[in-house]
Design a protein around this motif. Structure first.
Motif, mmCIF file in Angstrom:
data_model
loop_
_atom_site.group_PDB
_atom_site.id
_atom_site.type_symbol
_atom_site.label_atom_id
_atom_site.label_comp_id
_atom_site.label_asym_id
_atom_site.label_seq_id
_atom_site.Cartn_x
_atom_site.Cartn_y
_atom_site.Cartn_z
ATOM 1 N N VAL A 1 27.191 24.368 11.004
ATOM 2 C CA VAL A 1 26.795 23.041 11.480
ATOM 3 C C VAL A 1 27.052 22.929 12.984
ATOM 4 N N LEU A 2 28.237 23.370 13.419
ATOM 5 C CA LEU A 2 28.560 23.303 14.846
ATOM 6 C C LEU A 2 27.613 24.164 15.681
ATOM 7 N N GLU A 3 27.115 25.233 15.093
ATOM 8 C CA GLU A 3 26.180 26.108 15.799
ATOM 9 C C GLU A 3 24.760 25.544 15.777
ATOM 10 N N GLU A 4 24.340 25.001 14.645
ATOM 11 C CA GLU A 4 22.949 24.567 14.474
ATOM 12 C C GLU A 4 22.635 23.226 15.143
ATOM 13 N N ILE A 5 23.519 22.270 15.041
ATOM 14 C CA ILE A 5 23.197 20.934 15.568
ATOM 15 C C ILE A 5 22.887 20.975 17.068
ATOM 16 N N PRO A 6 23.695 21.617 17.888
ATOM 17 C CA PRO A 6 23.357 21.630 19.321
ATOM 18 C C PRO A 6 22.040 22.336 19.644
ATOM 19 N N LYS A 7 21.608 23.254 18.797
ATOM 20 C CA LYS A 7 20.362 23.982 19.029
ATOM 21 C C LYS A 7 19.136 23.211 18.544
ATOM 22 N N TYR A 8 19.346 22.184 17.743
ATOM 23 C CA TYR A 8 18.217 21.487 17.145
ATOM 24 C C TYR A 8 17.442 20.730 18.219
ATOM 25 N N GLU A 9 16.164 21.002 18.292
ATOM 26 C CA GLU A 9 15.343 20.389 19.338
ATOM 27 C C GLU A 9 14.224 19.542 18.754
ATOM 28 N N GLY A 10 14.304 19.272 17.476
ATOM 29 C CA GLY A 10 13.242 18.515 16.827
ATOM 30 C C GLY A 10 13.128 17.102 17.375
ATOM 31 N N SER A 11 11.931 16.639 17.462
ATOM 32 C CA SER A 11 11.694 15.273 17.921
ATOM 33 C C SER A 11 11.624 14.322 16.728
ATOM 34 N N ASP A 12 12.041 14.821 15.566
ATOM 35 C CA ASP A 12 11.881 14.061 14.334
ATOM 36 C C ASP A 12 13.183 13.435 13.829
ATOM 37 N N LEU A 13 14.169 13.291 14.696
ATOM 38 C CA LEU A 13 15.461 12.758 14.251
ATOM 39 C C LEU A 13 15.346 11.355 13.659
ATOM 40 N N GLU A 14 14.398 10.571 14.148
ATOM 41 C CA GLU A 14 14.258 9.198 13.670
ATOM 42 C C GLU A 14 13.050 9.016 12.758
ATOM 43 N N THR A 15 12.413 10.102 12.411
ATOM 44 C CA THR A 15 11.285 10.043 11.484
ATOM 45 C C THR A 15 11.825 9.854 10.066
ATOM 46 N N PRO A 16 11.264 8.934 9.300
ATOM 47 C CA PRO A 16 11.744 8.752 7.921
ATOM 48 C C PRO A 16 11.650 10.044 7.107
ATOM 49 N N LEU A 17 12.665 10.293 6.310
ATOM 50 C CA LEU A 17 12.704 11.479 5.458
ATOM 51 C C LEU A 17 11.717 11.330 4.304
ATOM 52 N N ARG A 18 11.185 12.458 3.849
ATOM 53 C CA ARG A 18 10.296 12.425 2.678
ATOM 54 C C ARG A 18 11.053 11.973 1.444
ATOM 55 N N ASN A 19 12.305 12.384 1.337
ATOM 56 C CA ASN A 19 13.176 12.007 0.226
ATOM 57 C C ASN A 19 14.330 11.180 0.771
ATOM 58 N N PRO A 20 14.115 9.916 1.095
ATOM 59 C CA PRO A 20 15.204 9.139 1.682
ATOM 60 C C PRO A 20 16.329 8.903 0.675
ATOM 61 N N HIS A 21 17.489 8.682 1.190
ATOM 62 C CA HIS A 21 18.688 8.414 0.409
ATOM 63 C C HIS A 21 18.943 6.907 0.492
#
Length: 167
Positions: free
Chosen positions: A110-130
């Motif tokens: 998680v510590l390695e992946e989160i800083p590398k994540y460059e997706g512009s979809d952070l605020e896009t609704p999830l297909r399977n919302p919780h």
């Protein structure tokens, strides 16, 4: 790293640091002691934290990737899923050292992946919302909240073992 990822990452770090202080002085046999009436034990709480962090921070953020099953097994995920009822039979669980190893592997990923994540979809609704979160960014924030909730349960279980409060 995107500014939107800094707060979730810091909260994830803070939650894990606190959880580790609660686990640090426990003996292996204490991980499976269950209060009466039986509700849970430390082993289940710790395993559940690892399972949820994998699902919330890796699977939901960037979907499953090659090598993910080296972090955590499908059996581990099933054993500690939210719908499971903790068993008083400690032999049905991995040893505490293995639970901690999985926690560590998932957390490091998680510590390695989160800083590398460059997706512009952070605020896009999830297909399977919780019911609690609807976007990837909210899932990351919930991961830290979820860990603190279970750290509180570990704290209570420690007290029932006769250990002093740590904070």
């Amino acid at each position: 790293m995107q500014d939107k990822l800094q707060l979730p990452l810091q909260q994830i770090r803070t939650a894990r640091e606190y959880t580790l202080t609660l686990l640090k002085d426990l003996q292996p046999e204490e991980w499976f002691q269950t209060p009466s009436p039986p509700v849970s034990h430390i082993a289940w709480q710790a395993g559940h934290i690892a399972m949820a962090q994998f699902r919330l921070c890796l699977e939901r953020l960037r979907n499953l990737q090659p090598g993910d099953w080296d972090l955590i097994s499908k059996d581990f995920l099933r054993t500690f899923a939210k719908s499971t009822v903790p068993s008083t039979d400690g032999s049905t669980y991995p040893e505490p050292a293995e639970i901690q190893a999985v926690m560590h592997r998932v957390y490091e990923a998680v510590l390695e992946e989160i800083p590398k994540y460059e997706g512009s979809d952070l605020e896009t609704p999830l297909r399977n919302p919780h019911p609690i979160f609807k976007t990837k960014q909210e899932a990351l924030l919930f991961s830290a909240q979820h860990e603190m909730l279970h750290a509180g349960q570990i704290g209570m279980l420690r007290r029932l073992l006769g250990k002093p409060p740590l904070r």
